[in-house]
Design a protein around this motif. Sequence first.
Motif, PDB file in Angstrom:
ATOM      1  N   GLU A  24       0.737  -1.346  -0.157  1.00 51.94           N
ATOM      2  CA  GLU A  24       0.015   0.010   0.043  1.00 51.94           C
ATOM      3  C   GLU A  24       0.984   1.406  -0.059  1.00 51.94           C
ATOM      4  O   GLU A  24       0.803   2.186  -0.816  1.00 51.94           O
ATOM      5  CB  GLU A  24      -0.855   0.036   1.091  1.00 51.94           C
ATOM      6  N   HIS A  25       1.868   1.603   1.082  1.00 53.10           N
ATOM      7  CA  HIS A  25       2.661   2.317   1.024  1.00 53.10           C
ATOM      8  C   HIS A  25       3.909   1.861   1.457  1.00 53.10           C
ATOM      9  O   HIS A  25       4.235   1.975   2.617  1.00 53.10           O
ATOM     10  CB  HIS A  25       2.261   3.481   2.126  1.00 53.10           C
ATOM     11  N   PRO A  26       4.755   1.620   0.774  1.00 55.39           N
ATOM     12  CA  PRO A  26       5.976   0.813   1.256  1.00 55.39           C
ATOM     13  C   PRO A  26       7.200   1.725   1.549  1.00 55.39           C
ATOM     14  O   PRO A  26       8.229   1.836   0.840  1.00 55.39           O
ATOM     15  CB  PRO A  26       6.594  -0.003  -0.045  1.00 55.39           C
ATOM     16  N   VAL A  27       6.965   2.565   2.491  1.00 56.73           N
ATOM     17  CA  VAL A  27       7.880   3.437   3.279  1.00 56.73           C
ATOM     18  C   VAL A  27       7.867   2.949   4.797  1.00 56.73           C
ATOM     19  O   VAL A  27       6.862   2.775   5.283  1.00 56.73           O
ATOM     20  CB  VAL A  27       7.684   4.628   3.019  1.00 56.73           C
ATOM     21  N   LEU A  28       8.855   3.423   5.447  1.00 54.94           N
ATOM     22  CA  LEU A  28       9.033   3.213   6.780  1.00 54.94           C
ATOM     23  C   LEU A  28       7.752   3.835   7.802  1.00 54.94           C
ATOM     24  O   LEU A  28       7.363   2.723   8.481  1.00 54.94           O
ATOM     25  CB  LEU A  28      10.380   3.301   7.520  1.00 54.94           C
ATOM     26  N   HIS A  29       7.763   5.033   7.646  1.00 57.35           N
ATOM     27  CA  HIS A  29       6.605   5.736   8.656  1.00 57.35           C
ATOM     28  C   HIS A  29       5.489   5.107   8.391  1.00 57.35           C
ATOM     29  O   HIS A  29       4.800   4.807   9.377  1.00 57.35           O
ATOM     30  CB  HIS A  29       6.651   7.050   8.493  1.00 57.35           C
TER      31      HIS A  29
END
Length: 468
Positions: free
Chosen positions: A319-324
């Motif tokens: 969905e949103h492949p970023v750490l935060h």
Amino acid sequence: MRELACDVAVIGAGTAGIAAQAAAAKAGARAVLIERGPGGTTCARVGCMPSKLLIEAARAAHDARNASPFGVTTGEVRVDGAAVMRRVRALRDDFVASVFAGLDRIPQDLRIAGTARFIDSTTLLVDDHTRITAGAVVIATGSTPSLPPPLRPVADRVLTTDTLFEIESLPETLAILGAGPVGLELAQAMARLGVRVTLLDPAGAVGGARDPKVAACAAELIGAEFDLRLGATVETAEAAGDGVRLTWRQEPGGQETGGQESGTFARVLAAAGRPPNLDALDLSAAGIARDEDGLPDFNPRTLQCGTAPIFIAGDANQEHPVLHEAQRQGWIAGGNAARFPQVEAPPPWPAFALVFTDPQVAAVGRAFDAEAARDWIIGETSFADQGRARAMDRAAGLIRVYAEPDGRLVGAAMIGPGIEHLAHLTAIAVQEGWNAATFLDRPFYHPTLEEGLQSAVRAITQRTGGTR
């Protein structure tokens, strides 16, 4: 075989999995964490942290070479590639160690090593040694770099983002496949460290930029530092001495004439995406169907897969492949797993993507869409004449802020100096539902880069009848 019962089983000890286990435990659940290794989170081990270490080394080299506009003269700048990579690995290992230190605080009886697969929706088998019965399950298995089919014949010679930071020194030449955020960051960093870089991508934009004006500006400013080949599709790869020879089809466009081209490179880096690690789970045994892309159907707010007691978080759901986002999703999924069948759907964060090139690129909120943009009011400002940017000798870039006809801010795309900070301000404004006038009624210090953002938003008020 060991039999184990728990309230929540979390598969994967990366950013999302660690957060999920902590959230479930805080909710009073007995939460087991399953990890097949190597652990340490993608961000700390092979992602955002080692890449930023490489980027900072490149920034130091670039700044040293470009000090003359300030009246500062430097001698010859030499890059010790082996020393660069030693520092990257040393600090990377410190970051990974801090992750392991956090994991060590989880009781040993709640940590299971091995590969998990579903027997049914609430039963897992870990290798051949542990059978786990859980009230609910969180899938947080992360992702793995993909290898484009043309590269598979020379797979043993191809670097991925999982192996790049293990090389002993910097290659003389490097081909990078994929001009997304990761490929673009690494292309610029390697070029600034003295590597001759060719960046190939079949798409027509860099860094995932969807706003055409920002995309064009990014390609011009960042692509000037290496050989950027947009519209290039790699067709074959073969061994050539110690390197790799690539052949690609170049679509005509810009100064490119089109046709087949080729080149030989000391190393090749595949940076064309990271598909989720789902195949080993046997989701069909859990009654979870997968779409044509291999992803299960899930609610993006509750992270629940259908009506099953199964939740999916982090890179595993794409969905949103970023750490935060992975950390927040882990917290949501773990809490909902602990409360199942009662689940909560917290309000979503606005989309927020950053590319840590120089200049930086960001997209916040609603992505540019040509049809939707017909109804938007777009405030635009250039960094070319922005006072602080000129003082820094970094006067290049563009900000585009999107608003509804009533002035409510809905998104932005931007490239320029200090964009990571300007994008954070914009994300808060979008999340809080501010209109342009409300945004301008906040303090802006002079002289700062933030005044560039202020100018773009002021352009919106001038078209909506605002007072600022």
